[in-house]
Design an enzyme around this catalytic site. Structure first.
Site, PDB file in Angstrom:
ATOM      1  N   HIS A  26      -7.882 -44.732-107.132  1.00 19.77           N
ATOM      2  CA  HIS A  26      -6.891 -45.761-106.771  1.00 19.77           C
ATOM      3  C   HIS A  26      -5.508 -45.401-107.313  1.00 19.77           C
ATOM      4  O   HIS A  26      -4.505 -45.564-106.611  1.00 19.77           O
ATOM      5  CB  HIS A  26      -7.291 -47.124-107.347  1.00 19.77           C
ATOM      6  CG  HIS A  26      -8.585 -47.663-106.833  1.00 19.77           C
ATOM      7  ND1 HIS A  26      -9.698 -47.805-107.623  1.00 19.77           N
ATOM      8  CD2 HIS A  26      -8.950 -48.116-105.604  1.00 19.77           C
ATOM      9  CE1 HIS A  26     -10.690 -48.325-106.917  1.00 19.77           C
ATOM     10  NE2 HIS A  26     -10.273 -48.520-105.691  1.00 19.77           N
ATOM     11  N   ARG A  35     -18.258 -48.148-107.529  1.00 18.26           N
ATOM     12  CA  ARG A  35     -19.718 -48.336-107.589  1.00 18.26           C
ATOM     13  C   ARG A  35     -20.394 -47.353-108.548  1.00 18.26           C
ATOM     14  O   ARG A  35     -21.564 -47.537-108.877  1.00 18.26           O
ATOM     15  CB  ARG A  35     -20.323 -48.245-106.189  1.00 18.26           C
ATOM     16  CG  ARG A  35     -19.941 -49.428-105.306  1.00 18.26           C
ATOM     17  CD  ARG A  35     -20.724 -49.464-103.999  1.00 18.26           C
ATOM     18  NE  ARG A  35     -20.554 -50.718-103.308  1.00 18.26           N
ATOM     19  CZ  ARG A  35     -19.685 -50.925-102.308  1.00 18.26           C
ATOM     20  NH1 ARG A  35     -18.908 -49.949-101.895  1.00 18.26           N
ATOM     21  NH2 ARG A  35     -19.601 -52.119-101.743  1.00 18.26           N
ATOM     22  N   MET A  40     -14.882 -40.244-107.295  1.00 17.59           N
ATOM     23  CA  MET A  40     -14.707 -41.497-108.035  1.00 17.59           C
ATOM     24  C   MET A  40     -14.973 -42.679-107.109  1.00 17.59           C
ATOM     25  O   MET A  40     -14.595 -42.659-105.937  1.00 17.59           O
ATOM     26  CB  MET A  40     -13.309 -41.568-108.597  1.00 17.59           C
ATOM     27  CG  MET A  40     -13.094 -40.520-109.648  1.00 17.59           C
ATOM     28  SD  MET A  40     -11.901 -41.073-110.840  1.00 17.59           S
ATOM     29  CE  MET A  40     -11.940 -39.677-111.948  1.00 17.59           C
ATOM     30  N   LEU A  99     -10.276 -50.657-110.655  1.00 15.29           N
ATOM     31  CA  LEU A  99      -9.474 -49.480-110.314  1.00 15.29           C
ATOM     32  C   LEU A  99      -9.852 -48.267-111.170  1.00 15.29           C
ATOM     33  O   LEU A  99     -10.200 -48.396-112.343  1.00 15.29           O
ATOM     34  CB  LEU A  99      -7.984 -49.794-110.482  1.00 15.29           C
ATOM     35  CG  LEU A  99      -7.449 -50.964-109.657  1.00 15.29           C
ATOM     36  CD1 LEU A  99      -5.940 -51.098-109.851  1.00 15.29           C
ATOM     37  CD2 LEU A  99      -7.775 -50.821-108.165  1.00 15.29           C
ATOM     38  N   GLY A 115      -7.621 -43.780 -98.948  1.00 18.72           N
ATOM     39  CA  GLY A 115      -8.221 -42.563 -99.492  1.00 18.72           C
ATOM     40  C   GLY A 115      -9.127 -41.862 -98.483  1.00 18.72           C
ATOM     41  O   GLY A 115      -9.843 -42.517 -97.713  1.00 18.72           O
ATOM     42  N   GLY A 143     -10.221 -53.599-106.242  1.00 18.18           N
ATOM     43  CA  GLY A 143     -10.163 -53.684-107.702  1.00 18.18           C
ATOM     44  C   GLY A 143     -11.154 -52.759-108.380  1.00 18.18           C
ATOM     45  O   GLY A 143     -11.670 -51.833-107.759  1.00 18.18           O
TER      46      GLY A 143
HETATM   47  P1  AMP Z   1     -11.896 -49.698-102.641  1.00 21.31           P
HETATM   48  O1  AMP Z   1     -11.320 -50.417-103.809  1.00 21.31           O
HETATM   49  O2  AMP Z   1     -13.166 -48.964-102.952  1.00 21.31           O
HETATM   50  O3  AMP Z   1     -11.967 -50.546-101.403  1.00 21.31           O
HETATM   51  O4  AMP Z   1     -10.864 -48.544-102.299  1.00 21.31           O
HETATM   52  C1  AMP Z   1      -9.506 -48.811-102.105  1.00 21.31           C
HETATM   53  C2  AMP Z   1      -8.838 -47.559-101.597  1.00 21.31           C
HETATM   54  O5  AMP Z   1      -8.993 -46.524-102.565  1.00 21.31           O
HETATM   55  C3  AMP Z   1      -9.446 -47.036-100.293  1.00 21.31           C
HETATM   56  O6  AMP Z   1      -8.403 -46.581 -99.449  1.00 21.31           O
HETATM   57  C4  AMP Z   1     -10.310 -45.903-100.757  1.00 21.31           C
HETATM   58  O7  AMP Z   1     -10.501 -44.902 -99.783  1.00 21.31           O
HETATM   59  C5  AMP Z   1      -9.497 -45.366-101.915  1.00 21.31           C
HETATM   60  N1  AMP Z   1     -10.356 -44.606-102.829  1.00 21.31           N
HETATM   61  C6  AMP Z   1     -11.513 -45.022-103.406  1.00 21.31           C
HETATM   62  N2  AMP Z   1     -12.058 -44.021-104.135  1.00 21.31           N
HETATM   63  C7  AMP Z   1     -11.212 -42.970-104.017  1.00 21.31           C
HETATM   64  C8  AMP Z   1     -11.224 -41.633-104.522  1.00 21.31           C
HETATM   65  N3  AMP Z   1     -12.203 -41.181-105.315  1.00 21.31           N
HETATM   66  N4  AMP Z   1     -10.200 -40.817-104.197  1.00 21.31           N
HETATM   67  C9  AMP Z   1      -9.192 -41.260-103.395  1.00 21.31           C
HETATM   68  N5  AMP Z   1      -9.124 -42.503-102.888  1.00 21.31           N
HETATM   69  C10 AMP Z   1     -10.123 -43.338-103.180  1.00 21.31           C
END
Ligand code: AMP
Length: 284
Positions: free
Chosen positions: A37, A187, A184, A33, A147, A31
């Protein structure tokens, strides 16, 4: 678009979608987002007919002194972004739905999880692979989207899927960055103005590394030293690791001979940030 916290509802919707001959895509997230995302959602909508986004701040992947409680949660904004992106179903379970009793069954990928982030976050990847295994069993997607930003996670999940014969494909999407290059991340919300400036040093260090490789540098030690110099130029940045690793095995490379992941993790005050690039000598 529908939002549900219930596994049973997800199963029902997926059964119907399958009966309708739809190709199912899953985008697992925690989340808060952002455009990183939504790039995964775009890729999923392109490749699939029925896209599920899961939003779950998974406690088993956080260490005892990490930011589980502070982690940003904003389901209103998240659901607007999902609806706009063409998502059919948001799965937003609470902890009891995902872990109804203390977990006894863990999915753990060995070796690939010992270095890089695994060294400083013991148990982190075990939590990630366990929750992804659950999500894959609940949604049973044809394709799940991750990602490149979390390079080690992507490789670990691919390995988990291969080793346990899960019937899905994993697609890895490129890292989405702010205009100035900062990767991005949910955090990034923790950063104040000065910290936001300091955070850019991760990207600057990676950009310098790419430039050095383009100019002929092959020695990891030389590249890492140059990156550390950049990262250490701000008092507010504490480097956790800078590594040059093989993109398949994640083992440390002394010399770049073909492809490599150059990865960095650092704390900007209390916020832990990671980033990476892939260099490929055949594609320069
Ligand atoms: P998270 O919500 O941080 O667990 O991320 C969920 C998914 O989004 C994971 O597969 C991450 O690698 C991907 N993700 C997070 N930040 C980015 C970004 N800046 N570019 C591409 N994918 C991302």
């Amino acid at each position: 678009m529908e939002i549900t916290g219930k596994i049973a509802t997800v199963r029902k919707r997926i059964e119907q979608a399958r009966r309708d001959g739809k190709r199912i895509g899953l985008v697992p997230t925690m989340g808060a987002l952002h455009a990183g995302h939504t790039s995964l959602i775009d890729a999923a909508v392109q490749a699939c007919d029925y896209v599920v986004v899961s939003i779950f701040v998974n406690p088993t992947q956080f260490g005892p002194n990490e930011d589980l409680d502070e982690y940003p949660r904003d389901i209103e904004v998240d659901s607007r972004l999902c609806a706009k992106g063409g998502v059919e179903l948001i799965f937003v379970p609470d902890v009891d739905e995902m872990y109804p009793s203390p977990n006894m069954t863990w999915v753990n990928v060995e070796e690939l999880t010992t270095g890089l982030c695994g060294r400083n976050r013991p148990g982190h990847f075990r939590g990630v692979t366990t929750v992804c295994n659950k999500l894959f069993n609940i949604v049973r997607p044809d394709i799940a989207f991750f990602g490149q930003k979390d390079a080690q996670q992507a490789i670990v999940i691919k390995r988990m899927v291969a080793d346990t014969n899960l019937p899905l494909e994993i697609e890895i999407c490129p890292t989405v960055r702010e205009k100035d290059g900062l990767a991005m991340s949910s955090r990034n919300r923790y950063l104040d103005d000065q910290q936001r400036k300091d955070a850019l040093l991760l990207y600057k260090a990676l950009t310098r590394a790419r430039q050095m490789v383009q100019q002929g540098a092959r020695s990891s030690r030389e590249i890492i030293a140059a990156m550390n110099e950049i990262l250490q130029s701000a008092a507010g940045v504490a480097v956790e690791y800078v590594s040059v690793v093989d993109p398949e095995t994640l083992s440390e490379l002394d010399t770049i001979t073909e492809r490599a992941i150059i990865a960095v993790a650092a704390r900007v005050k209390t916020t832990r940030l990671i980033d990476n690039i892939i260099v490929d000598l055949n594609k320069q």
